[in-house]
Design a protein around this motif. Sequence first.
Motif, PDB file in Angstrom:
ATOM      1  N   ASP A   9       0.861  -1.184   0.000  1.00 40.94           N
ATOM      2  CA  ASP A   9       0.000   0.000   0.000  1.00 40.94           C
ATOM      3  C   ASP A   9       0.898   1.235   0.000  1.00 40.94           C
ATOM      4  O   ASP A   9       1.438   1.619   1.034  1.00 40.94           O
ATOM      5  CB  ASP A   9      -0.900  -0.050   1.248  1.00 40.94           C
ATOM      6  CG  ASP A   9      -1.844   1.143   1.332  1.00 40.94           C
ATOM      7  OD1 ASP A   9      -1.907   1.937   0.373  1.00 40.94           O
ATOM      8  OD2 ASP A   9      -2.510   1.278   2.379  1.00 40.94           O
ATOM      9  N   LYS A  16       3.215   0.594   3.170  1.00 35.82           N
ATOM     10  CA  LYS A  16       2.864  -0.554   4.026  1.00 35.82           C
ATOM     11  C   LYS A  16       3.001  -1.836   3.226  1.00 35.82           C
ATOM     12  O   LYS A  16       2.605  -1.891   2.062  1.00 35.82           O
ATOM     13  CB  LYS A  16       1.431  -0.422   4.540  1.00 35.82           C
ATOM     14  CG  LYS A  16       1.184   0.801   5.392  1.00 35.82           C
ATOM     15  CD  LYS A  16      -0.223   0.751   6.001  1.00 35.82           C
ATOM     16  CE  LYS A  16      -0.594   2.083   6.610  1.00 35.82           C
ATOM     17  NZ  LYS A  16      -0.850   3.142   5.584  1.00 35.82           N
ATOM     18  N   ASP A 114      -5.188   3.408  -5.349  1.00 32.65           N
ATOM     19  CA  ASP A 114      -5.354   3.145  -3.910  1.00 32.65           C
ATOM     20  C   ASP A 114      -6.814   3.038  -3.469  1.00 32.65           C
ATOM     21  O   ASP A 114      -7.152   2.190  -2.638  1.00 32.65           O
ATOM     22  CB  ASP A 114      -4.587   4.176  -3.071  1.00 32.65           C
ATOM     23  CG  ASP A 114      -4.744   5.596  -3.597  1.00 32.65           C
ATOM     24  OD1 ASP A 114      -5.613   5.840  -4.469  1.00 32.65           O
ATOM     25  OD2 ASP A 114      -3.994   6.483  -3.134  1.00 32.65           O
ATOM     26  N   ALA A 118      -8.428  -0.352  -1.802  1.00 33.84           N
ATOM     27  CA  ALA A 118      -9.112  -0.356  -0.498  1.00 33.84           C
ATOM     28  C   ALA A 118     -10.510  -0.952  -0.637  1.00 33.84           C
ATOM     29  O   ALA A 118     -10.966  -1.711   0.233  1.00 33.84           O
ATOM     30  CB  ALA A 118      -9.189   1.067   0.055  1.00 33.84           C
ATOM     31  N   THR A 138     -15.063   6.219   0.466  1.00 38.97           N
ATOM     32  CA  THR A 138     -14.138   6.606   1.531  1.00 38.97           C
ATOM     33  C   THR A 138     -14.150   8.115   1.746  1.00 38.97           C
ATOM     34  O   THR A 138     -13.973   8.892   0.800  1.00 38.97           O
ATOM     35  CB  THR A 138     -12.712   6.062   1.262  1.00 38.97           C
ATOM     36  OG1 THR A 138     -11.833   6.578   2.259  1.00 38.97           O
ATOM     37  CG2 THR A 138     -12.202   6.447  -0.101  1.00 38.97           C
ATOM     38  N   ASN A 304      -6.994   0.952   8.196  1.00 40.12           N
ATOM     39  CA  ASN A 304      -5.985   1.147   7.155  1.00 40.12           C
ATOM     40  C   ASN A 304      -5.287  -0.138   6.712  1.00 40.12           C
ATOM     41  O   ASN A 304      -4.337  -0.097   5.937  1.00 40.12           O
ATOM     42  CB  ASN A 304      -4.998   2.260   7.508  1.00 40.12           C
ATOM     43  CG  ASN A 304      -4.225   1.966   8.766  1.00 40.12           C
ATOM     44  OD1 ASN A 304      -4.067   0.808   9.137  1.00 40.12           O
ATOM     45  ND2 ASN A 304      -3.744   3.007   9.420  1.00 40.12           N
ATOM     46  N   GLU A 305      -5.799  -1.290   7.154  1.00 37.37           N
ATOM     47  CA  GLU A 305      -5.298  -2.551   6.584  1.00 37.37           C
ATOM     48  C   GLU A 305      -6.013  -2.888   5.265  1.00 37.37           C
ATOM     49  O   GLU A 305      -5.600  -3.806   4.556  1.00 37.37           O
ATOM     50  CB  GLU A 305      -5.478  -3.715   7.562  1.00 37.37           C
ATOM     51  CG  GLU A 305      -4.391  -3.739   8.619  1.00 37.37           C
ATOM     52  CD  GLU A 305      -4.451  -4.963   9.522  1.00 37.37           C
ATOM     53  OE1 GLU A 305      -5.434  -5.722   9.428  1.00 37.37           O
ATOM     54  OE2 GLU A 305      -3.515  -5.135  10.309  1.00 37.37           O
TER      55      GLU A 305
END
Lengths: 320, 320
Positions: A9, A16, A114, A118, A138, A304-305
Motif C-alpha cells: 500500500d 505498508k 489506492d 481499499a 471513503t 488502514n489494513e
Amino acid sequence: MNKKLIGVDLGGTTIKFAILTLDGEIQQKWSVETNILDDGKHIVPDIVESINHHLDLYDMKPEQFVGIGMGTPGTVDIENGTVEAAFNLNWKEKQNLKEEIEKGTGMKFAVDNDANVAALGERWKGAGENDDEVTFVTLGTGVGGGVITNGEMVHGAGAGGEIGHINVQPNGYLCTCGNHGCLETYASATGVVRVARDMAEEFAGKSDLKKMLDDGQDISSKIVFDLAKDGDVLAERVVDRVCYYLGFACANIGSLINPSYIVIGGGVSAAGKFLLDQVDSYFKEFAFPSVKKSTTLKLAELGNEAGVIGAASLALKFNK
Amino acid sequence: MNKKLIGVDLGGTTIKFAILTLDGEIQQKWSVETNILDDGKHIVPDIVESINHHLDLYDMKPEQFVGIGMGTPGTVDIENGTVEAAFNLNWKEKQNLKEEIEKGTGMKFAVDNDANVAALGERWKGAGENDDEVTFVTLGTGVGGGVITNGEMVHGAGAGGEIGHINVQPNGYLCTCGNHGCLETYASATGVVRVARDMAEEFAGKSDLKKMLDDGQDISSKIVFDLAKDGDVLAERVVDRVCYYLGFACANIGSLINPSYIVIGGGVSAAGKFLLDQVDSYFKEFAFPSVKKSTTLKLAELGNEAGVIGAASLALKFNK
C-alpha cells in the motif's frame, strides 16, 4: 503447497507491506517511510529492497509467492502496470512499476489505484462479506471510492469510481475539479468543516461549535461530529446536511447498480453508527423501493489494513 | 458448422422472434400477438409453438441452434429462468420459462428482463460498438435501462439498472414508486407532458404549446419536442428542463462507472440530435472532467430490434 501473497500500500508518507495467505489472512506486516525526494526516484528501488530484505529475514523464496499486488496514488494503467500523475509521490513522469518490480523481486506484479484497492480489501475481508456487488465510499481529505460488480472492479473507460464527484447539489460549492456541488465538497473532512463554517454564519442560537468558529479556533470534522453527538444544535444541523448528501448519493448508486453493500470508510466514518444511521435514513428517502431492501449501508471494518489486503488480492489472478 | 441463435422479445402486445447468426445478423424475423387472456397461460405455449412452427417452415432442427434467449417484463430470476410480477402479461404467479421452453423446443434457454436485453442489443450491434462499458437509458412510457460493466450485465442484488428512479430533484414530482423526484417523472413520455403542463401554468408569453394545453388538447412528448424545434418558447423551456435532468443523471452515472457510451433510446429519443445535444451540454456541466472526455452520449441505433438482438445474445453463453 501453501503459496502466499504480498500486498503493498503505497502512500505519500509510508509504504505498508504485508504477507498474506491465499485466504487473505495477514501473516507478517511492516512499513517503511516513503522517500519522495529526487522526483520520487527512490520509491520503487526502496519497495524492491524492502521486499527482498524481508524475504531473506523470513527465509522465504520468490517461488513461495503467487505474486505481489500494490495500490498507488495517481493514474494507473492496469494492463501495462504503469502509473503517472501521482503528485504526492513527486511522480510527474510515467513509472514502469510492473517492469521494475518484477525484475527486482522475481515475482509477478499487479497494480491498481489506492481507492480501488481499499475497495477490494473491504469487499474481500471486511464489511463487503466477499459479495460480488460492493461499492466502497471513503470519506477522507477527499471522497473516493471503488465499485465492484459481478465480482470485478469497475474501471469503466479509465475513470470509474469517482464517487466524490457525483453531483449532489447543482450550483453548490466549487470543487477542486472545477464543477459545483460535488459530494466531496460536502462530505470530505474539509467539506464537513466548510458546511459548518457556512451554516454558522446564518446560525443565531446557542452553540459551542458556533463559539469555536467565531473565536477563530481550528475545527475538524471530528469536532463537528463529537459536538453533534453531545447535542450541539448547530453541529447537529451540519451533520444532518452532510448525511443528507451522502444518503442522496448512496441512493442513486443503489438505483443504478444495486450493490449488496455500500461500505463507508475513511476518517469521517470514525463517527460510526451516529453517521451511518443518519445517512441510511436519507438513503431510504431517495432509493428505489426494492433497492432499499436489497442494498445495505455498512461501516468499513478493516481501517488502514484495507489497502494491503486489497492490494494482495490483485495478485490472486496469478494463482492458476 | 454455423450454428444460429434465436431471440425472443416478449411484450404486452406482441412477441417478436428472430433467428440470428452468431455475429448478431438477423436472418429471419416474425412476430405474433401476445395473448394475455386466462392469466397469460397461453403465452409460453404460443412461444414454443411459434418457434417449432418456424423451424419446420425453414427446415431447421434444434441441433442447428446454440440456444434461445428471451427478454421479458417482470422480475426475472436469471439463475432459474423464471419470472414473476409481469403485470402487463397478467402473470401474477411465477412462470417456469426455462423449464417449459427447453422442454417444448429441445433447445437451451436463457432469460433476462426486457430493459437489460435491449441494453445488450444496443451494446452488441448498436450504438455501444460492442464495448465492455455501456449504459443504456430508455425513455418510453417509463424510464428504464441496463448497465454493462467489464462486458457483463449488472444485476446487482437483483434490481440493478433502475435508471428511471435515480433521484434528480429532491421533493420533486411524485413517482409511481412512491418517491419524489425520480428521473422518470420528468424524462419519460408522460413526464415530458407533465413538465409541460406545469410550466404552462406559470408561462405568460406567446406559445402554441400553451394554447394547446389551455384548449384542453391532448399533447404528447413528440408534440413538445416538435414545437421546441420550431422555436416555441414554452416548449423550448420544457425541453431544456427535461434535458437538464437527463444530463444530471448521465453525469452521475459517468462519475460512478464511467461507461464508454451512455446510449439513449426509447420513444422520447426520437427527438434525435436536438435532444442529445442539449442533454450532452448539461452532462458536460455536471460530469467529472476526465469523464467528460471518456464517456460519450449517443442515440440508440437499433430501434425495436434491440430486444430480439440482445435477447439472442443471452444464448451466446451456450456456445462452447
